[in-house]
Scaffold this active site. Structure first.
Site, short mmCIF file in Angstrom:
data_model
loop_
_atom_site.label_atom_id
_atom_site.label_comp_id
_atom_site.label_asym_id
_atom_site.label_seq_id
_atom_site.Cartn_x
_atom_site.Cartn_y
_atom_site.Cartn_z
N HIS A 135 4.12 -1.63 7.28
CA HIS A 135 3.89 -3.05 7.02
C HIS A 135 3.07 -3.22 5.74
O HIS A 135 2.53 -2.24 5.20
CB HIS A 135 3.13 -3.71 8.18
N LYS A 139 -1.73 -6.60 6.93
CA LYS A 139 -1.61 -6.59 8.39
C LYS A 139 -2.78 -5.82 8.99
O LYS A 139 -3.01 -4.66 8.67
CB LYS A 139 -0.28 -5.96 8.82
#
Length: 241
Positions: A135, A139
């Site tokens: 990600h 995040k």
């Protein structure tokens, strides 16, 4: 449909674009520090609210929306240690909640495949599972909520596996690799490996648009409903799964 946005970051703006394209009206936008807006007539007029914020804020946001009588679609992750508390609160206030670790239609198709593959592999102990996810650097939680859902599905379908770990390698433990780099929207891969071959399923998001569209579809679906729902229920009722 009158809608409210809770959170107005990159996901919020992508959701706004799809709401507008599909002819919906945004009556209220709640950003960090603006919890007072939950008690306004504008927020209370919404037929559904879409919440994408952060783990520390999500549970309170959902409960404030339930107090205001507005159904909530929640895509925030990292708050599920309070899930039962939130569900009980929403139910007590005769509200509605559809929270999911991932609203992408493609991801949910992958999850359905993941369940079926794990069930098949439960009779093939020569294969061992692993999971990797990547990600963007913003995040906060890891593994991602999507990754945890995939892991829980494997453990539910295959009794040989009872835990997952980013660090420990042991029998009955599914190894997980997490990477945070650049602005990657999300890549998830489940691999089953034997001595002779391997089988993998992957979802590679190209942008946030898949998540945003799925969240808008969920808001359209939950408007007028009461109760606690899952995205699987929604997609099955729409004959997608």
């Amino acid at each position: 449909m009158k809608t409210a946005l809770i959170g107005y970051g990159k996901m919020g703006k992508a959701i706004e674009r799809f709401l507008t394209q599909r002819g919906h009206e945004i009556v209220c936008v709640v950003e960090a520090g603006e919890e007072w807006k939950f008690s306004t007539d504008e927020f209370r007029s919404a037929e559904a609210a879409i919440e994408f914020t952060c783990p520390a804020a999500a549970a309170r946001n959902i409960m404030l929306a339930a107090e205001a009588g507005v159904p909530v679609v929640c895509g925030s992750t990292g708050w599920y240690d309070r899930r039962q508390e939130v569900d009980d609160f929403v139910t007590a206030h005769d509200g509605a909640l559809l929270a999911a670790t991932n609203f992408s239609i493609g991801v949910n198709v992958m999850m359905e495949l993941n369940r079926r593959l794990a069930a098949m592999m439960s009779s093939l102990p020569q294969y061992t599972p692993s999971l990797s996810e990547t990600h963007h650097i913003h995040k906060l939680d890891h593994p991602s909520g999507t990754a945890i859902t995939l892991l829980e599905q494997i453990m539910h379908e295959d009794p040989l596996y009872t835990a997952w770990s980013e660090d420990e390698a042991a029998a009955g433990v599914i190894p997980v690799e997490c990477e945070r780099r650049g602005e990657v929207p999300g890549i998830h891969t489940v691999t089953w490996t034997s001595d002779v071959d391997s089988i993998s399923i992957t979802h590679d998001a190209r942008s946030r648009d898949g998540f945003a569209l799925g969240a808008v579809m969920a808001a359209e679906w939950i408007a007028g409903r009461k109760g606690i729902f899952t995205i699987t229920q929604m997609l099955r009722s729409l004959n997608i799964l």
